[in-house]
Structures are given as C-alpha cells and as structure tokens.
Design a protein around this motif. Structure first.
Motif, short mmCIF file in Angstrom:
data_model
loop_
_atom_site.label_atom_id
_atom_site.label_comp_id
_atom_site.label_asym_id
_atom_site.label_seq_id
_atom_site.Cartn_x
_atom_site.Cartn_y
_atom_site.Cartn_z
N ILE A 285 43.41 51.95 44.76
CA ILE A 285 42.38 51.39 44.47
C ILE A 285 41.52 51.22 45.76
CG2 ILE A 285 41.52 49.10 43.87
CD1 ILE A 285 43.00 50.31 41.40
N THR A 286 40.23 51.55 45.68
CA THR A 286 39.38 51.67 46.78
C THR A 286 38.65 50.18 47.07
OG1 THR A 286 38.78 53.90 46.62
CG2 THR A 286 37.40 52.57 47.68
N GLY A 287 38.10 49.68 45.59
CA GLY A 287 37.47 48.52 45.65
C GLY A 287 37.62 47.66 44.27
N ILE A 288 37.31 46.47 44.24
CA ILE A 288 37.15 45.61 43.15
C ILE A 288 35.72 44.98 42.91
CG2 ILE A 288 38.11 43.59 41.80
CD1 ILE A 288 40.81 44.14 43.57
N ALA A 289 35.09 44.97 41.96
CA ALA A 289 33.88 44.49 41.43
C ALA A 289 33.95 43.54 40.48
CB ALA A 289 32.59 45.68 41.41
N HIS A 290 32.88 42.64 40.44
CA HIS A 290 32.81 41.72 39.14
C HIS A 290 31.45 41.56 38.54
CE1 HIS A 290 31.69 38.70 41.65
NE2 HIS A 290 31.40 37.93 40.79
N ASP A 291 31.08 41.47 37.47
CA ASP A 291 29.82 41.33 36.90
C ASP A 291 29.90 40.33 35.91
OD1 ASP A 291 27.51 41.75 35.79
OD2 ASP A 291 28.04 43.76 34.94
N ALA B 57 33.12 37.54 32.06
CA ALA B 57 32.86 38.27 33.35
C ALA B 57 33.69 39.41 33.31
CB ALA B 57 33.50 37.56 34.52
N LYS B 58 33.27 40.60 33.96
CA LYS B 58 34.01 41.84 33.87
C LYS B 58 34.39 42.11 35.16
CE LYS B 58 31.82 45.85 33.38
NZ LYS B 58 30.92 46.94 32.85
N VAL B 59 35.76 42.31 35.39
CA VAL B 59 36.28 42.64 36.71
C VAL B 59 36.91 43.99 36.53
CG1 VAL B 59 38.10 41.83 38.44
CG2 VAL B 59 36.88 40.03 36.94
N SER B 60 36.45 44.92 37.59
CA SER B 60 36.80 46.17 37.53
C SER B 60 37.54 46.54 38.94
CB SER B 60 35.75 47.10 37.37
OG SER B 60 35.04 46.66 36.53
N LEU B 61 38.46 47.32 38.67
CA LEU B 61 39.24 48.17 39.86
C LEU B 61 38.84 49.46 39.78
CD1 LEU B 61 42.81 47.01 39.07
CD2 LEU B 61 41.40 46.12 40.47
N ALA C 238 47.87 45.51 36.98
CA ALA C 238 46.66 44.63 36.92
C ALA C 238 46.91 43.55 35.73
CB ALA C 238 45.50 45.24 36.59
N PHE C 239 47.42 44.01 34.63
CA PHE C 239 47.56 43.17 33.53
C PHE C 239 48.60 41.94 33.74
CE2 PHE C 239 46.77 46.88 30.50
CZ PHE C 239 45.34 46.80 30.76
N ALA D 236 47.33 41.59 45.21
CA ALA D 236 48.44 42.77 44.15
C ALA D 236 48.41 43.97 44.74
CB ALA D 236 48.19 42.13 42.87
N PHE D 237 46.97 44.57 44.84
CA PHE D 237 46.86 45.93 45.05
C PHE D 237 46.69 45.89 46.69
CE2 PHE D 237 45.93 45.84 40.83
CZ PHE D 237 46.82 47.18 40.46
N GLU D 238 47.21 45.28 47.22
CA GLU D 238 47.39 45.35 48.83
C GLU D 238 46.16 45.84 49.72
OE1 GLU D 238 50.79 48.05 48.93
OE2 GLU D 238 52.07 46.61 48.03
N LEU D 239 45.11 44.95 49.22
CA LEU D 239 43.77 45.40 49.95
C LEU D 239 43.47 44.23 50.81
CD1 LEU D 239 41.84 46.27 46.59
CD2 LEU D 239 42.54 47.74 48.48
#
Ligand code: ADP
Ligand code: ASP
Ligand code: MG
Length: 425
Positions: free
Chosen positions: A251-257, A339-343, A358-359, A398-401
């Motif tokens: 995973i490079t990044g996580i964003a939310h909207d 909210a939408k959370v995206s990996l 993720a789930f 969880a994704f070790e970021l």
C-alpha cells in the motif's frame, strides 16, 4: 539554471505577510540563477467566501456569472504578489488566466484546458521579469471567463509548466509533500519521496487533497514532473513522476473523502431492466454515481444503494422521486454521514489478501463497512463519517505505514487547521 513553475496555494498566500514570504522565496530562486514563473491561488478562504456571497443573492447562481466572480479571488493575489516583488526590486508582471494563454472549453465551473499559449510568459521571462499567473481560470472560445474546478490552480501550474517546457512544476502548500495519508488525520503518516502518476491520480481522486486529480492527469499525459513541497520550509518534498521500482510496498497511501452521500431505494421489484431505468435516469440528470450496491432479493424485492457527491443531492432526489412510481419501489432514504476510506498501491496487484486484511482490521475495531469497491490498485470502503479518522489510523498501522516520528504542526493557526479538517463537508 532551471526553468521552474512555482505554484502557491491559498494558505501560502493567506495574508500580506505570507505573500511577502512567497515573494522572498521567488526572489531567492531568481537570485540563484533560475527562471521562475509563479502561479497563485486566491488568498485563504476567499473562494468559499465568494461562493457564499453568490449564494446569498441567488440560491442557484448561473455558472457563467459564478465563474466571473470566483476568478476575481486569484486576480487579487496575483496582483499583490507582483506588487510585493516589485517592492523588493524584482521586476514582475501579473497575468490573468486569459493573459497567460489558458484557453478552455465552455464548461463553466469545471472547464477543461484545450490550449495553452505561451507567448506572453516567455516574453516576460526573456525581459528578465517574474511572471505571476492567476490560477484556476481560463477563457473559452466566446471570450468568457471559466474556472477549472476546486483546487484548479494546481492544474493551471501543470499546464503552464507544460506550455513553457519547464524543468519542474513545484506545488507549494502547507505540508512538505505527499504523505502516506493526511498527516493531520494520522500524525504517524510518512512522507513519500516519489509517487507514480497512477498512484497519485488514484489517491487524489479518492480524497488526497494535496494535489488536484485533474492536475495529476494532465501531468501524466504530458510527462510534467511535479514536486509537491512546503511553502514554509526548504525541505525536499515528493516527486510525482513515472518510476519503476525494484520492490513495491503493498500500500502506498490511504485517503478518505467525506463529500459523498449514500442513497438507498427500498423494496425495488426484482425484475429485469429496473436497475437500468434508475441509473439511466440518474445519468441523464448528471448525477455522478460512484459505488452501486444491490442487495439480495427477498420476496421478489430488493434494495438498491448508490453513492454520489453530496452536492448532487437535489438532482438525485428529483430524479428518484420521478422514477419511484415507474419502477414500483416503496421509498428511498439518504445518508449524508458517510465517509469513503481508500487504500491505494500498485503493489496490491501482486499481493493477495489485501481486502481480507483491511476488512479484518476494521472488523476488529468495530467499524462497520457499508459498501466496497475496488480497482486493480485501489480498495475503497464506505463507513460512517464519525469513524473516518479512526479507520484511517488503524488501517495505516495494520498496513505497516506508521513512521517513527510524529507530524508536527508548526505554521498554521488553530482556525486554519480546523478549516482544513472540515474540507469537503
Ligand atoms: P493548497 O491550499 O496549498 O492548494 P491544499 O489544502 O489543497 O493546499 O492541500 C494541502 C492539504 O492536503 C494539507 O494541508 C493536508 O492536510 C491535505 N492532505 C490530504 N491528504 C494528504 C496527503 N496524503 N499528504 C499530504 N497532505 C495531504
Ligand atoms: N481558489 C480555488 C479554490 O479554492 C482554486 C485553488 O485554490 O486551487 O478551489
Ligand atoms: Mg489545493
């Protein structure tokens, strides 16, 4: 010596003091032997304030008039920056979008650039001046002013950089680059040195507001290298460019909207062609649907849900109320608190189990998932808006970021931070 386009966003030009700071920065680039073109956004929250003024006199302002009004914000900041440069003894010349040669189609409020003329900017540069361009605006074939959509000064900067064949398009903001997620949401976010166009495009379009997705799209298409960096520090930022990496993080990044809403049409008869009717009508009324969920059928009837921008609420309501009797559905409801959370990450393609992880992470943290969608390099989940920050944080861990260091706010006032946290609501 480099040819640099330097774009400064609203926070960076929010006050006369900050405008003087930007002028000093441009002067230093100039003194170092570079040729530099500045692109500016409107000061602080000017665009929102102008929008508020328009709505105060007209609940549904015509798009052409709105563009005329909104474009004035950038015209104030471009002039003030040119004045500040002149006061320091650096010859400068300000240009509106039209004067800078930004030609667009006629789609007011979200116009697309169709041509960039570079003559006046090149002329000013060869006369030793610092051109200062008003971002966010252009001119259509009728000579009417258009705007490029919220955050559109980023697109102006990339277009100007392409038009004059600049070495780099530097986008200065109040963070020192692109992080693994918004560092104001998750202070353990890590700054990335490089992000590929595809990853950045995906991140921006699912809520990473640090770069406008249209700007990234333009940069990818024409090979413009973007350097996202801080207006308040000298630190190297993040390069957005094509790059092949030996190894990829999953995973490079996580964003939310938080700008979308969920509409559910209840008790829809489970017969052929019903979904087509609903979604054709919504499409014809320009409701921009994102995710679509059809639940399993019980007693020959089902629920259909979809997400779309909350700004489309009036159009969506009108459309659904018209089709409800036609399809024989019972009712509908609207949930705006989502909210939408995206990996996002190209590494997802070659790594199984990302969705399961993720789930599981959200489940273990009692965060309920309302809808899911995927692309080859993205996984998006809709959850309750109040859980967004916690969801981003637990997924980030969880994704070790997580980074060792904690993001520290040094420049913005409490009021500015609060305004940023509420963006898109
Ligand atoms: P400007 O007004 O200069 O255009 P923006 O507010 O549009 O600046 O973009 C910068 C903001 O983007 C930051 O303040 C930060 O809170 C937010 N942001 C969201 N996602 C990210 C991310 N992944 N990395 C860095 N900043 C992000
Ligand atoms: N001023 C415009 C906006 O607030 C454009 C920009 O800042 O890029 O959306
Ligand atoms: Mg921006």
């Amino acid at each position: 010596m480099s040819l640099i386009v330097a774009k400064f966003g609203g926070t960076s030009v929010a006050s006369p003091e900050r405008i003087k700071g930007v002028a000093r920065r441009l002067a230093a680039m100039h003194d170092a032997g570079n040729q530099v073109v500045a692109v500016v956004s409107a000061m602080g929250k000017t665009t929102d304030e102008l929008m508020g003024l328009a709505n105060a006199v007209n609940a549904d302002p015509p798009a052409r008039e709105l563009d005329r009004l909104l474009s004035t914000g950038e015209q104030v900041s471009m002039t003030l920056l040119a004045l500040a440069l002149e006061a320091m003894g650096y010859p400068a010349i300000s240009f509106t979008g039209r004067q800078a040669g930004i030609e667009t189609n006629g789609t007011h409020n979200r116009a697309k650039i169709v041509r960039v003329r570079n003559e006046r900017i090149l002329e000013a540069l060869s006369a030793g001046k610092i051109p200062v361009v008003a971002g966010f605006q252009g001119i259509d074939a009728n000579g009417d002013i258009t705007t490029l959509g919220r955050g559109g000064s980023d697109t102006t900067a990339v277009a100007v950089a392409w038009g004059i064949d600049a070495d780099v398009c530097e986008i200065y903001s109040d963070v020192d680059g692109v992080y693994t997620t918004d560092p104001r949401i998750a202070p353990r976010a890590r700054k990335l040195d490089v992000v590929t166009y595809d990853e950045m495009l995906e991140l921006s379009s699912v809520g990473a507001g640090v770069l406008q997705s249209r700007a990234v799209e333009f940069a990818k298409k024409w090979g413009v290298v973007i350097h996202s960096r801080s207006a308040f520090s000298e630190a190297e930022g993040t390069y957005v460019r094509e790059e092949s990496r030996m190894e990829q993080a999953v995973i490079t990044g996580i964003a939310h909207d938080k700008s979308e809403m969920k509409v559910t049409i209840r008790h829809v008869p489970d017969t052929t062609g019903v979904a087509a009717k609903v979604f054709t009508a919504l499409g014809e009324n320009s409701v921009n649907m994102d995710m679509i969920i059809q639940n399993t059928s019980l007693d020959g009837a089902t629920d259909i849900s979809f997400t779309c921008p909350a700004a489309d609420l009036p159009k969506a309501k009108e459309t659904i109320e018209a089709v409800l009797p036609e399809i024989g559905a019972a009712s509908y409801d609207v949930d705006e608190d989502i909210a939408k959370v995206s990996l996002v990450g190209t590494g997802m393609k070659s790594t199984p189990g990302v969705s399961a992880r993720a789930f599981r992470t959200l489940g273990e943290n009692n965060i309920n998932i309302l809808a899911i969608s995927t692309s080859p390099i993205r996984l998006s989940m809709v959850i309750e808006a109040s859980e967004a920050q916690r969801a981003v944080q637990v997924l980030h861990t969880a994704f070790e970021l997580d980074s060792e260091s904690v993001f520290e706010e040094t420049q913005l006032s409490a009021e500015e931070i609060a305004a940023k946290m509420n963006k898109g609501r």
